[in-house]
Motif scaffolding. Structure first.
Motif, PDB file in Angstrom:
ATOM      1  N   PRO A   1       0.823  -1.206   0.000  1.00 13.13           N
ATOM      2  CA  PRO A   1       0.000   0.000   0.000  1.00 13.13           C
ATOM      3  C   PRO A   1       0.859   1.259   0.000  1.00 13.13           C
ATOM      4  CG  PRO A   1      -0.388  -1.337   1.968  1.00 13.13           C
ATOM      5  CD  PRO A   1       0.618  -2.028   1.157  1.00 13.13           C
ATOM      6  N   GLU A   2       0.300   2.326  -0.491  1.00  7.82           N
ATOM      7  CA  GLU A   2       0.992   3.609  -0.528  1.00  7.82           C
ATOM      8  C   GLU A   2       0.987   4.260   0.848  1.00  7.82           C
ATOM      9  OE1 GLU A   2       2.563   5.137  -3.183  1.00  7.82           O
ATOM     10  OE2 GLU A   2       2.274   3.205  -4.155  1.00  7.82           O
ATOM     11  N   CYS A   3       2.099   4.888   1.203  1.00  8.49           N
ATOM     12  CA  CYS A   3       2.194   5.615   2.470  1.00  8.49           C
ATOM     13  C   CYS A   3       3.061   6.839   2.225  1.00  8.49           C
ATOM     14  CB  CYS A   3       2.780   4.736   3.566  1.00  8.49           C
ATOM     15  SG  CYS A   3       2.901   5.578   5.142  1.00  8.49           S
ATOM     16  N   SER A   4       2.433   7.984   2.113  1.00 11.40           N
ATOM     17  CA  SER A   4       3.168   9.206   1.782  1.00 11.40           C
ATOM     18  C   SER A   4       4.069   9.680   2.918  1.00 11.40           C
ATOM     19  CB  SER A   4       2.186  10.311   1.394  1.00 11.40           C
ATOM     20  OG  SER A   4       1.298  10.584   2.465  1.00 11.40           O
ATOM     21  N   ALA A   5       3.903   9.136   4.123  1.00 11.57           N
ATOM     22  CA  ALA A   5       4.717   9.555   5.267  1.00 11.57           C
ATOM     23  C   ALA A   5       6.071   8.845   5.330  1.00 11.57           C
ATOM     24  CB  ALA A   5       3.964   9.297   6.576  1.00 11.57           C
ATOM     25  N   VAL A   6       6.240   7.760   4.590  1.00  5.47           N
ATOM     26  CA  VAL A   6       7.464   6.954   4.690  1.00  5.47           C
ATOM     27  C   VAL A   6       8.349   7.157   3.465  1.00  5.47           C
ATOM     28  CG1 VAL A   6       8.376   4.601   4.872  1.00  5.47           C
ATOM     29  CG2 VAL A   6       6.310   5.233   6.119  1.00  5.47           C
ATOM     30  N   GLN A   7       9.615   7.377   3.739  1.00  6.88           N
ATOM     31  CA  GLN A   7      10.628   7.495   2.681  1.00  6.88           C
ATOM     32  C   GLN A   7      11.641   6.375   2.887  1.00  6.88           C
ATOM     33  OE1 GLN A   7      11.147  10.704   0.762  1.00  6.88           O
ATOM     34  NE2 GLN A   7       9.363  11.705   1.601  1.00  6.88           N
ATOM     35  N   PHE A   8      12.150   5.817   1.821  1.00  7.23           N
ATOM     36  CA  PHE A   8      13.046   4.665   1.903  1.00  7.23           C
ATOM     37  C   PHE A   8      14.246   4.884   0.995  1.00  7.23           C
ATOM     38  CE2 PHE A   8      14.425   0.437   0.560  1.00  7.23           C
ATOM     39  CZ  PHE A   8      14.540  -0.216   1.785  1.00  7.23           C
ATOM     40  N   LEU A   9      15.439   4.639   1.537  1.00  5.77           N
ATOM     41  CA  LEU A   9      16.660   4.689   0.737  1.00  5.77           C
ATOM     42  C   LEU A   9      17.219   3.272   0.595  1.00  5.77           C
ATOM     43  CD1 LEU A   9      18.548   7.731   2.308  1.00  5.77           C
ATOM     44  CD2 LEU A   9      17.102   7.716   0.285  1.00  5.77           C
ATOM     45  N   LYS A  10      17.506   2.866  -0.622  1.00  6.26           N
ATOM     46  CA  LYS A  10      18.168   1.588  -0.839  1.00  6.26           C
ATOM     47  C   LYS A  10      19.578   1.683  -0.279  1.00  6.26           C
ATOM     48  CE  LYS A  10      15.648   0.798  -5.095  1.00  6.26           C
ATOM     49  NZ  LYS A  10      15.739   0.652  -6.549  1.00  6.26           N
ATOM     50  N   LYS A  11      20.184   0.533   0.025  1.00  7.55           N
ATOM     51  CA  LYS A  11      21.517   0.549   0.623  1.00  7.55           C
ATOM     52  C   LYS A  11      22.526   1.287  -0.253  1.00  7.55           C
ATOM     53  CE  LYS A  11      22.854  -4.049  -0.972  1.00  7.55           C
ATOM     54  NZ  LYS A  11      23.279  -5.386  -0.555  1.00  7.55           N
ATOM     55  N   GLU A  12      22.350   1.233  -1.562  1.00 10.73           N
ATOM     56  CA  GLU A  12      23.276   1.920  -2.468  1.00 10.73           C
ATOM     57  C   GLU A  12      23.185   3.440  -2.344  1.00 10.73           C
ATOM     58  OE1 GLU A  12      22.304  -2.076  -3.742  1.00 10.73           O
ATOM     59  OE2 GLU A  12      20.954  -0.354  -3.580  1.00 10.73           O
ATOM     60  N   GLN A  13      22.094   3.944  -1.790  1.00 14.13           N
ATOM     61  CA  GLN A  13      21.901   5.386  -1.637  1.00 14.13           C
ATOM     62  C   GLN A  13      22.432   5.919  -0.306  1.00 14.13           C
ATOM     63  OE1 GLN A  13      17.577   4.896  -2.541  1.00 14.13           O
ATOM     64  NE2 GLN A  13      17.914   6.706  -3.831  1.00 14.13           N
ATOM     65  N   THR A  14      22.910   5.030   0.576  1.00 17.03           N
ATOM     66  CA  THR A  14      23.435   5.453   1.880  1.00 17.03           C
ATOM     67  C   THR A  14      24.946   5.606   1.820  1.00 17.03           C
ATOM     68  OG1 THR A  14      23.750   3.211   2.729  1.00 17.03           O
ATOM     69  CG2 THR A  14      21.567   4.216   3.044  1.00 17.03           C
ATOM     70  N   GLY A  16      27.318   4.267   3.745  1.00 14.33           N
ATOM     71  CA  GLY A  16      28.035   3.000   3.885  1.00 14.33           C
ATOM     72  C   GLY A  16      27.734   1.989   2.808  1.00 14.33           C
ATOM     73  N   LYS A  17      26.634   2.183   2.101  1.00 16.92           N
ATOM     74  CA  LYS A  17      26.198   1.313   0.999  1.00 16.92           C
ATOM     75  C   LYS A  17      26.029  -0.156   1.403  1.00 16.92           C
ATOM     76  CE  LYS A  17      28.013   4.357  -2.537  1.00 16.92           C
ATOM     77  NZ  LYS A  17      26.975   5.321  -2.273  1.00 16.92           N
ATOM     78  N   SER A  18      25.769  -0.396   2.722  1.00 14.87           N
ATOM     79  CA  SER A  18      25.599  -1.775   3.168  1.00 14.87           C
ATOM     80  C   SER A  18      24.238  -2.073   3.781  1.00 14.87           C
ATOM     81  CB  SER A  18      26.700  -2.144   4.170  1.00 14.87           C
ATOM     82  OG  SER A  18      26.695  -1.258   5.267  1.00 14.87           O
ATOM     83  N   HIS A  19      23.490  -1.025   4.171  1.00 12.31           N
ATOM     84  CA  HIS A  19      22.173  -1.224   4.783  1.00 12.31           C
ATOM     85  C   HIS A  19      21.195  -0.175   4.261  1.00 12.31           C
ATOM     86  CE1 HIS A  19      23.826  -4.042   7.680  1.00 12.31           C
ATOM     87  NE2 HIS A  19      24.778  -3.167   7.944  1.00 12.31           N
ATOM     88  N   PRO A  20      19.919  -0.542   4.110  1.00 11.39           N
ATOM     89  CA  PRO A  20      18.909   0.453   3.706  1.00 11.39           C
ATOM     90  C   PRO A  20      18.595   1.393   4.877  1.00 11.39           C
ATOM     91  CG  PRO A  20      17.869  -1.649   4.142  1.00 11.39           C
ATOM     92  CD  PRO A  20      19.348  -1.868   4.265  1.00 11.39           C
ATOM     93  N   TYR A  21      17.846   2.447   4.587  1.00  6.87           N
ATOM     94  CA  TYR A  21      17.469   3.453   5.582  1.00  6.87           C
ATOM     95  C   TYR A  21      16.029   3.850   5.323  1.00  6.87           C
ATOM     96  CZ  TYR A  21      17.665   7.933   8.104  1.00  6.87           C
ATOM     97  OH  TYR A  21      17.438   8.975   8.960  1.00  6.87           O
ATOM     98  N   VAL A  22      15.239   3.911   6.375  1.00 10.26           N
ATOM     99  CA  VAL A  22      13.837   4.311   6.257  1.00 10.26           C
ATOM    100  C   VAL A  22      13.557   5.405   7.284  1.00 10.26           C
ATOM    101  CG1 VAL A  22      12.975   2.513   7.824  1.00 10.26           C
ATOM    102  CG2 VAL A  22      11.447   3.476   6.102  1.00 10.26           C
ATOM    103  N   PHE A  23      12.726   6.374   6.909  1.00  6.37           N
ATOM    104  CA  PHE A  23      12.359   7.431   7.845  1.00  6.37           C
ATOM    105  C   PHE A  23      10.970   7.956   7.503  1.00  6.37           C
ATOM    106  CE2 PHE A  23      14.359   9.521   4.307  1.00  6.37           C
ATOM    107  CZ  PHE A  23      13.666  10.710   4.128  1.00  6.37           C
ATOM    108  N   THR A  24      10.373   8.627   8.484  1.00  6.63           N
ATOM    109  CA  THR A  24       9.039   9.185   8.275  1.00  6.63           C
ATOM    110  C   THR A  24       9.093  10.698   8.269  1.00  6.63           C
ATOM    111  OG1 THR A  24       8.553   9.163  10.642  1.00  6.63           O
ATOM    112  CG2 THR A  24       7.868   7.240   9.363  1.00  6.63           C
TER     113      THR A  24
END
Length: 124
Positions: A1-14, A16-24
């Protein structure tokens, strides 16, 4: 489902490039996409939250930390159950706040205290 409050970064976008990152980001009216609520600044509430992430990731939240349970995850019914390789972070917000102030971030986070009341989080 869509959730406009959550943003997600793939590990390649961080960094350290080893873990994903999620924030609201619940401002201005996005809290209602994250959880059922009266998403209005005049309506305030307290809350408790349990947030599970794969080890070794961490969670920061706009609430008071109440501890971490290692090898545990939140089940669909909201209970915390034993689960190898997971960590559950417990939070409590005793001060009534509007929905747009509910926020969390999860990822490869390091914490540094800069005062008795303030911690800064970033990628190590």
């Amino acid at each position: 489902p869509e959730c406009s409050a959550v943003q997600f970064l793939k590990k390649e976008q961080t960094l350290g490039k080893s873990h994903p990152y999620v924030f609201t980001q619940c401002q201005a009216i996005h809290a209602r996409s994250l959880f059922p609520c009266m998403d209005s600044p005049g309506v305030k509430f307290t809350y408790e939250a349990n947030v599970s992430v794969p080890a070794p990731l961490s969670v920061a939240m706009a609430a008071l930390p109440q501890g971490v349970t290692e090898n545990a995850a939140v089940a669909e019914d909201g209970s915390v159950t034993e689960e190898d390789g997971w960590r559950t972070f417990h939070f409590k917000q005793p001060t009534p706040v509007p929905a747009y102030l509910v926020a969390f971030a999860a990822g490869n986070l390091a914490k540094k205290a800069i005062s008795d009341r303030i911690d800064v989080y970033c990628e190590p």
